[in-house]
Design a protein around this motif. Structure first.
Motif, PDB file in Angstrom:
ATOM      1  N   LEU A 137       0.733  -1.208  -0.026  1.00  0.00           N
ATOM      2  CA  LEU A 137      -0.114  -0.021  -0.036  1.00  0.00           C
ATOM      3  C   LEU A 137       0.926   1.288   0.083  1.00  0.00           C
ATOM      4  O   LEU A 137       0.413   2.314  -0.314  1.00  0.00           O
ATOM      5  CB  LEU A 137      -1.105   0.133   1.137  1.00  0.00           C
ATOM      6  N   THR A 138       2.152   1.201   0.495  1.00  0.00           N
ATOM      7  CA  THR A 138       3.067   2.403   0.339  1.00  0.00           C
ATOM      8  C   THR A 138       4.050   2.425  -0.863  1.00  0.00           C
ATOM      9  O   THR A 138       4.748   3.566  -0.760  1.00  0.00           O
ATOM     10  CB  THR A 138       3.630   2.368   1.782  1.00  0.00           C
ATOM     11  N   THR A 139       4.093   1.382  -1.589  1.00  0.00           N
ATOM     12  CA  THR A 139       5.254   1.377  -2.575  1.00  0.00           C
ATOM     13  C   THR A 139       4.466   2.087  -3.783  1.00  0.00           C
ATOM     14  O   THR A 139       3.293   1.969  -4.151  1.00  0.00           O
ATOM     15  CB  THR A 139       5.756   0.010  -2.974  1.00  0.00           C
ATOM     16  N   PRO A 140       5.237   3.213  -4.186  1.00  0.00           N
ATOM     17  CA  PRO A 140       4.619   3.907  -5.540  1.00  0.00           C
ATOM     18  C   PRO A 140       4.342   2.931  -6.667  1.00  0.00           C
ATOM     19  O   PRO A 140       4.905   2.074  -6.811  1.00  0.00           O
ATOM     20  CB  PRO A 140       5.881   4.831  -5.800  1.00  0.00           C
ATOM     21  N   ILE A 141       3.439   3.148  -7.555  1.00  0.00           N
ATOM     22  CA  ILE A 141       2.949   2.543  -8.480  1.00  0.00           C
ATOM     23  C   ILE A 141       3.907   2.973  -9.771  1.00  0.00           C
ATOM     24  O   ILE A 141       3.930   4.168 -10.022  1.00  0.00           O
ATOM     25  CB  ILE A 141       1.680   2.526  -8.649  1.00  0.00           C
ATOM     26  N   THR A 142       4.296   2.132 -10.524  1.00  0.00           N
ATOM     27  CA  THR A 142       5.108   2.712 -11.589  1.00  0.00           C
ATOM     28  C   THR A 142       4.322   2.277 -12.831  1.00  0.00           C
ATOM     29  O   THR A 142       3.618   1.271 -12.815  1.00  0.00           O
ATOM     30  CB  THR A 142       6.556   1.875 -11.519  1.00  0.00           C
ATOM     31  N   THR A 143       5.039   2.607 -14.011  1.00  0.00           N
ATOM     32  CA  THR A 143       4.307   2.328 -15.325  1.00  0.00           C
ATOM     33  C   THR A 143       4.485   0.814 -15.505  1.00  0.00           C
ATOM     34  O   THR A 143       3.688   0.215 -16.073  1.00  0.00           O
ATOM     35  CB  THR A 143       5.075   3.032 -16.415  1.00  0.00           C
ATOM     36  N   ARG A 144       5.426   0.362 -15.001  1.00  0.00           N
ATOM     37  CA  ARG A 144       5.872  -1.368 -15.247  1.00  0.00           C
ATOM     38  C   ARG A 144       4.580  -2.088 -14.392  1.00  0.00           C
ATOM     39  O   ARG A 144       4.382  -2.797 -15.056  1.00  0.00           O
ATOM     40  CB  ARG A 144       7.397  -1.600 -14.713  1.00  0.00           C
ATOM     41  N   ASP A 145       4.225  -1.368 -13.400  1.00  0.00           N
ATOM     42  CA  ASP A 145       3.179  -2.282 -12.685  1.00  0.00           C
ATOM     43  C   ASP A 145       1.963  -2.249 -13.264  1.00  0.00           C
ATOM     44  O   ASP A 145       1.091  -3.125 -13.463  1.00  0.00           O
ATOM     45  CB  ASP A 145       3.025  -1.505 -11.217  1.00  0.00           C
ATOM     46  N   LEU A 146       1.828  -0.974 -13.889  1.00  0.00           N
ATOM     47  CA  LEU A 146       0.400  -0.855 -14.666  1.00  0.00           C
ATOM     48  C   LEU A 146       0.456  -1.825 -16.282  1.00  0.00           C
ATOM     49  O   LEU A 146      -0.561  -2.404 -16.502  1.00  0.00           O
ATOM     50  CB  LEU A 146       0.133   0.585 -15.262  1.00  0.00           C
ATOM     51  N   ASP A 147       1.566  -2.276 -16.749  1.00  0.00           N
ATOM     52  CA  ASP A 147       1.776  -3.034 -17.852  1.00  0.00           C
ATOM     53  C   ASP A 147       1.358  -4.374 -17.555  1.00  0.00           C
ATOM     54  O   ASP A 147       0.873  -5.096 -18.272  1.00  0.00           O
ATOM     55  CB  ASP A 147       3.157  -2.937 -18.246  1.00  0.00           C
ATOM     56  N   SER A 148       1.629  -4.895 -16.151  1.00  0.00           N
ATOM     57  CA  SER A 148       1.445  -6.312 -15.709  1.00  0.00           C
ATOM     58  C   SER A 148      -0.357  -6.421 -15.549  1.00  0.00           C
ATOM     59  O   SER A 148      -0.504  -7.586 -15.288  1.00  0.00           O
ATOM     60  CB  SER A 148       2.247  -6.638 -14.716  1.00  0.00           C
ATOM     61  N   VAL A 149      -1.268  -5.400 -15.563  1.00  0.00           N
ATOM     62  CA  VAL A 149      -2.329  -5.576 -15.323  1.00  0.00           C
ATOM     63  C   VAL A 149      -3.132  -6.324 -16.708  1.00  0.00           C
ATOM     64  O   VAL A 149      -3.076  -5.804 -17.644  1.00  0.00           O
ATOM     65  CB  VAL A 149      -3.252  -4.398 -14.997  1.00  0.00           C
ATOM     66  N   PRO A 150      -3.716  -7.524 -16.389  1.00  0.00           N
ATOM     67  CA  PRO A 150      -4.364  -8.176 -17.407  1.00  0.00           C
ATOM     68  C   PRO A 150      -5.481  -7.219 -18.041  1.00  0.00           C
ATOM     69  O   PRO A 150      -6.220  -6.667 -17.247  1.00  0.00           O
ATOM     70  CB  PRO A 150      -4.798  -9.481 -16.799  1.00  0.00           C
ATOM     71  N   PRO A 151      -5.845  -7.507 -18.966  1.00  0.00           N
ATOM     72  CA  PRO A 151      -6.832  -6.773 -19.771  1.00  0.00           C
ATOM     73  C   PRO A 151      -8.086  -7.324 -19.145  1.00  0.00           C
ATOM     74  O   PRO A 151      -8.307  -8.546 -18.844  1.00  0.00           O
ATOM     75  CB  PRO A 151      -6.842  -7.011 -21.480  1.00  0.00           C
ATOM     76  N   SER A 152      -9.287  -6.611 -19.510  1.00  0.00           N
ATOM     77  CA  SER A 152     -10.610  -7.042 -18.677  1.00  0.00           C
ATOM     78  C   SER A 152     -11.218  -7.925 -19.678  1.00  0.00           C
ATOM     79  O   SER A 152     -10.927  -7.917 -20.807  1.00  0.00           O
ATOM     80  CB  SER A 152     -11.395  -5.625 -18.457  1.00  0.00           C
ATOM     81  N   GLU A 153     -12.399  -8.629 -19.225  1.00  0.00           N
ATOM     82  CA  GLU A 153     -12.942  -9.409 -20.224  1.00  0.00           C
ATOM     83  C   GLU A 153     -13.725  -8.691 -21.414  1.00  0.00           C
ATOM     84  O   GLU A 153     -13.838  -9.287 -22.377  1.00  0.00           O
ATOM     85  CB  GLU A 153     -13.803 -10.163 -19.318  1.00  0.00           C
ATOM     86  N   ASP A 154     -13.892  -7.500 -21.105  1.00  0.00           N
ATOM     87  CA  ASP A 154     -14.554  -6.640 -22.108  1.00  0.00           C
ATOM     88  C   ASP A 154     -13.593  -6.363 -23.390  1.00  0.00           C
ATOM     89  O   ASP A 154     -14.171  -6.188 -24.296  1.00  0.00           O
ATOM     90  CB  ASP A 154     -15.185  -5.256 -21.665  1.00  0.00           C
ATOM     91  N   GLU A 155     -12.365  -6.484 -23.135  1.00  0.00           N
ATOM     92  CA  GLU A 155     -11.516  -5.969 -24.095  1.00  0.00           C
ATOM     93  C   GLU A 155     -11.214  -6.933 -25.006  1.00  0.00           C
ATOM     94  O   GLU A 155     -11.231  -8.337 -24.898  1.00  0.00           O
ATOM     95  CB  GLU A 155     -10.130  -5.501 -23.563  1.00  0.00           C
TER      96      GLU A 155
END
Length: 155
Positions: A137-155
């Protein structure tokens, strides 16, 4: 400790004068099957209770001003042992917010504000007590972290 009599909603409907006579002496809890119980209390007794809570809150605020936040934090540790896991700065902030919440709750006659303050700080203590959760909860979110988010089922 105050005395509380219980009556059924149907009794209040059937014989309101006798229920009112009980309420002259002490509080009456009106039990309902289709909703939360109601509390019947004389307005002057309610006002006295609110006034007493306000006086107690003001007296506590005054005591807190004279003893200082460290003494308050130590005293509150007896009631809220989880404050021991809070960092020093958070513990001081909890004390400040606790004192403010007491005063605001007494002024408004809404003690849920104090309850909410304690609940939120207890959750903060949970985060501090769990190193993995605290790090997540305290580690900053990086762009690399966002890349690892799987796409939603709608995509």
């Amino acid at each position: 400790m105050s005395i509380v009599s219980e009556v059924q909603w149907s009794e209040l409907q059937r014989d309101p004068k006798s229920v009112a006579a009980i309420a002259e002496q002490h509080e009456v809890r009106v039990k309902r099957r289709d909703g939360a119980d109601l509390l019947l209390v004389r307005a002057d007794q309610h006002a006295n209770r609110h006034s007493g809570a306000l006086m107690a809150a003001r007296a506590l605020r005054s005591v807190f001003r004279h003893v200082g936040p460290d003494v308050i934090a130590d005293a509150l540790k007896d009631e809220f042992p989880w404050t021991a896991v809070l960092p020093e700065s958070d513990r001081a902030e909890f004390v400040r917010e606790f004192v403010q919440a007491i005063q605001a709750s007494a002024d408004l006659g809404q003690w849920s504000l104090l309850g909410q303050t304690v609940h939120e700080w207890a959750n903060t203590a949970i985060v501090h007590a769990d190193p993995d959760l605290h790090r997540a909860l305290t580690t900053p979110i990086t762009t690399r972290d966002l890349d690892s988010v799987p796409p939603s089922e709608d995509e």
